[in-house]
Design a protein around this motif. Structure first.
Motif, mmCIF file in Angstrom:
data_model
loop_
_atom_site.group_PDB
_atom_site.id
_atom_site.type_symbol
_atom_site.label_atom_id
_atom_site.label_comp_id
_atom_site.label_asym_id
_atom_site.label_seq_id
_atom_site.Cartn_x
_atom_site.Cartn_y
_atom_site.Cartn_z
ATOM 1 N N PHE A 1 0.839 -1.191 0.000
ATOM 2 C CA PHE A 1 0.000 0.000 0.000
ATOM 3 C C PHE A 1 0.877 1.244 0.000
ATOM 4 O O PHE A 1 2.083 1.170 0.154
ATOM 5 C CB PHE A 1 -0.916 0.011 1.235
ATOM 6 N N PHE A 2 0.211 2.390 -0.130
ATOM 7 C CA PHE A 2 0.875 3.689 -0.048
ATOM 8 C C PHE A 2 0.086 4.568 0.906
ATOM 9 O O PHE A 2 -1.137 4.459 1.011
ATOM 10 C CB PHE A 2 0.917 4.378 -1.417
ATOM 11 N N VAL A 3 0.801 5.450 1.607
ATOM 12 C CA VAL A 3 0.152 6.502 2.374
ATOM 13 C C VAL A 3 0.517 7.813 1.692
ATOM 14 O O VAL A 3 1.682 8.048 1.356
ATOM 15 C CB VAL A 3 0.551 6.491 3.869
ATOM 16 N N ARG A 4 -0.505 8.622 1.422
ATOM 17 C CA ARG A 4 -0.303 9.931 0.779
ATOM 18 C C ARG A 4 -0.613 11.001 1.810
ATOM 19 O O ARG A 4 -1.713 11.050 2.349
ATOM 20 C CB ARG A 4 -1.200 10.083 -0.441
ATOM 21 N N ILE A 5 0.359 11.871 2.084
ATOM 22 C CA ILE A 5 0.214 12.949 3.052
ATOM 23 C C ILE A 5 0.038 14.251 2.279
ATOM 24 O O ILE A 5 0.827 14.557 1.378
ATOM 25 C CB ILE A 5 1.454 13.053 3.968
ATOM 26 N N GLN A 6 -0.981 15.033 2.638
ATOM 27 C CA GLN A 6 -1.229 16.324 2.011
ATOM 28 C C GLN A 6 -1.156 17.417 3.068
ATOM 29 O O GLN A 6 -1.694 17.265 4.166
ATOM 30 C CB GLN A 6 -2.601 16.335 1.357
ATOM 31 N N SER A 7 -0.477 18.498 2.714
ATOM 32 C CA SER A 7 -0.315 19.622 3.625
ATOM 33 C C SER A 7 -0.125 20.896 2.818
ATOM 34 O O SER A 7 0.811 20.988 2.016
ATOM 35 C CB SER A 7 0.894 19.401 4.534
ATOM 36 N N LYS B 1 4.437 7.570 0.314
ATOM 37 C CA LYS B 1 5.419 6.565 0.753
ATOM 38 C C LYS B 1 4.755 5.189 0.764
ATOM 39 O O LYS B 1 3.623 5.051 1.194
ATOM 40 C CB LYS B 1 5.901 6.940 2.169
ATOM 41 N N GLY B 2 5.489 4.180 0.284
ATOM 42 C CA GLY B 2 4.971 2.819 0.235
ATOM 43 C C GLY B 2 5.261 2.038 1.506
ATOM 44 O O GLY B 2 6.224 2.322 2.218
ATOM 45 N N PHE B 3 4.431 1.017 1.749
ATOM 46 C CA PHE B 3 4.649 0.121 2.882
ATOM 47 C C PHE B 3 3.967 -1.219 2.624
ATOM 48 O O PHE B 3 3.166 -1.356 1.705
ATOM 49 C CB PHE B 3 4.166 0.740 4.200
ATOM 50 N N VAL B 4 4.302 -2.201 3.449
ATOM 51 C CA VAL B 4 3.724 -3.538 3.362
ATOM 52 C C VAL B 4 2.917 -3.791 4.625
ATOM 53 O O VAL B 4 3.401 -3.548 5.743
ATOM 54 C CB VAL B 4 4.820 -4.615 3.209
#
Length: 103
Positions: free
Chosen positions: A84-90, A97-100
């Motif tokens: 998966f990926f987490v997308r941070i907006q600011s 950033k990707g992660f498992v």
């Protein structure tokens, strides 16, 4: 993701940067530090490997020195194992950033 990785930090020129997610792989909860914060974190979005939006993650951040924010995020229990990926907006800026996830 636009940018490059140096010493475990994903960078976007002139914008946000994310440290490595910890732990990665994760069983559900992880932390990530957002560097060069222009303001507050507006949104953390969970994306699957194909970029589909799986929903928003609860923001539980602690502001650190220099405008950095460390977030503790938790993937909902209904999400299965996978990449998966987490997308941070600011402030109109975005970093991903990707992660498992291992259930």
């Amino acid at each position: 993701v636009v940018g490059r990785s140096q010493h475990g930090v994903s960078t976007v020129p002139g914008g946000l940067s994310l440290s490595e997610l910890y732990p990665n792989p994760t069983t559900g909860a992880f932390t990530v530090t957002v560097r060069s914060m222009p303001g507050r974190v507006d949104r953390a979005t969970l994306l699957d490997i194909q970029g589909r939006n799986l929903g928003e993650l609860d923001l539980m951040g602690t502001r650190a020195a220099g405008g950095d924010v460390t977030l503790r995020l938790e993937v909902p229990t209904y999400v299965p194992s996978g990449r998966f990926f987490v997308r941070i907006q600011s402030g109109g800026q975005v970093a991903t950033k990707g992660f498992v996830l291992v259930r």
